[in-house]
Design an enzyme around this catalytic site. Structure first.
Site, PDB file in Angstrom:
ATOM      1  N   CYS A   1      -0.091   4.006   2.528  1.00  0.00           N
ATOM      2  CA  CYS A   1       0.263   3.592   3.892  1.00  0.00           C
ATOM      3  C   CYS A   1       1.674   4.065   4.240  1.00  0.00           C
ATOM      4  O   CYS A   1       1.933   4.505   5.366  1.00  0.00           O
ATOM      5  CB  CYS A   1       0.191   2.074   4.031  1.00  0.00           C
ATOM      6  SG  CYS A   1      -1.456   1.367   3.810  1.00  0.00           S
TER       7      CYS A   1
ATOM      8  N   CYS B   1       0.831  -1.210   0.000  1.00  0.00           N
ATOM      9  CA  CYS B   1       0.000   0.000   0.000  1.00  0.00           C
ATOM     10  C   CYS B   1       0.865   1.260   0.000  1.00  0.00           C
ATOM     11  O   CYS B   1       1.514   1.582   1.012  1.00  0.00           O
ATOM     12  CB  CYS B   1      -0.930  -0.023   1.214  1.00  0.00           C
ATOM     13  SG  CYS B   1      -1.810   1.521   1.530  1.00  0.00           S
TER      14      CYS B   1
END
Length: 301
Positions: free
Chosen positions: A49, A46
């Site tokens: 993230c 991700c």
């Protein structure tokens, strides 16, 4: 919870840590009973993230232990994210008292992260203060004036103008006989909190303490009543004088008799004076309990 959630953390413990399916209950559910715990649901693939995590770590550490951050890799620990129905990453949940109370999805600026924390940090602090006030009142009711005063003082270290804590500390001084320090303490209450019920109780008690310092000879008032039992002014004055002289039972009896004779006299003066006495004596005083019972029996007869 304690007044300062940070005080519950072990010395040197990091407020940012990884969690797992096996440790989630301890790392998040239990930990959130002492501090706000943010849970960062992330995965290695991700991109957003990787932008959010360093920022949220920095923000959490800036709160000096009042907030914690538990990071959960959803690929390694899918059970928790499944239970909480995490559908996109990154997702951040805020836990307090064992429950998720707020959150957001996607990378967020520092201001949004701080806004989320601040919303619930204030609520947590208020809950801590309310619990401490309850503990202090219990100590006071049990006759532990020193213990009650110490808790009230601890609350005032956190919030110097907390009206209920100032009133409680003043009550402790009054109960110990230090009327002057009680007066000085209640004078610190901000004007906009002067009508707080706890503050009103202290003022009523101070008024009685002032009267007690100058005992009144009630013989003349008693003679007036003996000559004219319907002299309501004399009966009211006698009740106030008896209360000031420390005769609580006599004061209640006079006012109950006045209320029985004419409850509406002088804009319900008997009932209002009883209420003031009850405030001054406190809700658990035997004469307060007895007086309320007698007043209720007349009001609803």
């Amino acid at each position: 919870m304690q007044l300062d959630p940070a005080s519950t953390a072990p010395a040197g413990a990091d407020v940012v840590y990884d969690t797992s399916t096996a440790t989630f209950a301890k790392d998040v559910i239990e930990a959130s009973k002492d501090a706000i715990v943010l849970v960062d649901f992330w995965a290695d693939w991700c991109g957003p993230c990787k932008q959010l995590t360093p920022l949220i770590e920095s923000v959490v550490r800036s709160y000096g232990g009042k907030v914690k951050l538990a990071k959960l890799d959803v690929d390694k620990h899918p059970a928790i994210s499944g239970q909480l129905r995490i559908q996109s990453l990154p997702t951040v949940y805020a836990f307090l008292n064992g429950q998720p109370v707020d959150g957001f999805t996607g990378a967020q600026p520092e201001s949004a992260i701080r806004a989320l924390i601040d919303r619930h940090l204030g609520a947590a602090a208020e809950a801590d203060l309310a619990q401490a006030i309850g503990q202090a009142q219990q100590a006071f009711d049990e006759g532990d004036l020193q213990g009650a005063a110490e808790v009230y003082a601890m609350v005032l270290q956190s919030e110097p103008q907390h009206a209920e804590a100032l009133a409680g500390l003043a009550q402790c001084y009054l109960a110990s006989g230090d009327v002057e320090r009680a007066r000085q303490t209640i004078a610190l209450v901000p004007p906009d909190k002067s009508n707080d019920p706890a503050v009103s109780r202290v003022h009523a008690a101070l008024d009685l303490a002032d009267r007690a310092a100058n005992p009144v000879d009630t013989s003349a008032l008693e003679a007036r009543l003996a000559g004219n039992p319907a002299d309501h002014d004399a009966r009211l004055e006698l009740a106030v004088a008896k209360a000031g002289n420390g005769d609580k039972e006599g004061a209640v009896d006079e006012l109950i008799e006045l209320f029985r004779r004419d409850r509406n006299w002088n804009d319900e003066a008997a009932r209002k004076q009883l209420v003031q006495f009850f405030e001054a004596w406190g809700p658990k005083d035997p004469q307060t309990l007895d007086g309320r019972r007698k007043l209720s029996s007349l009001m609803f007869a």
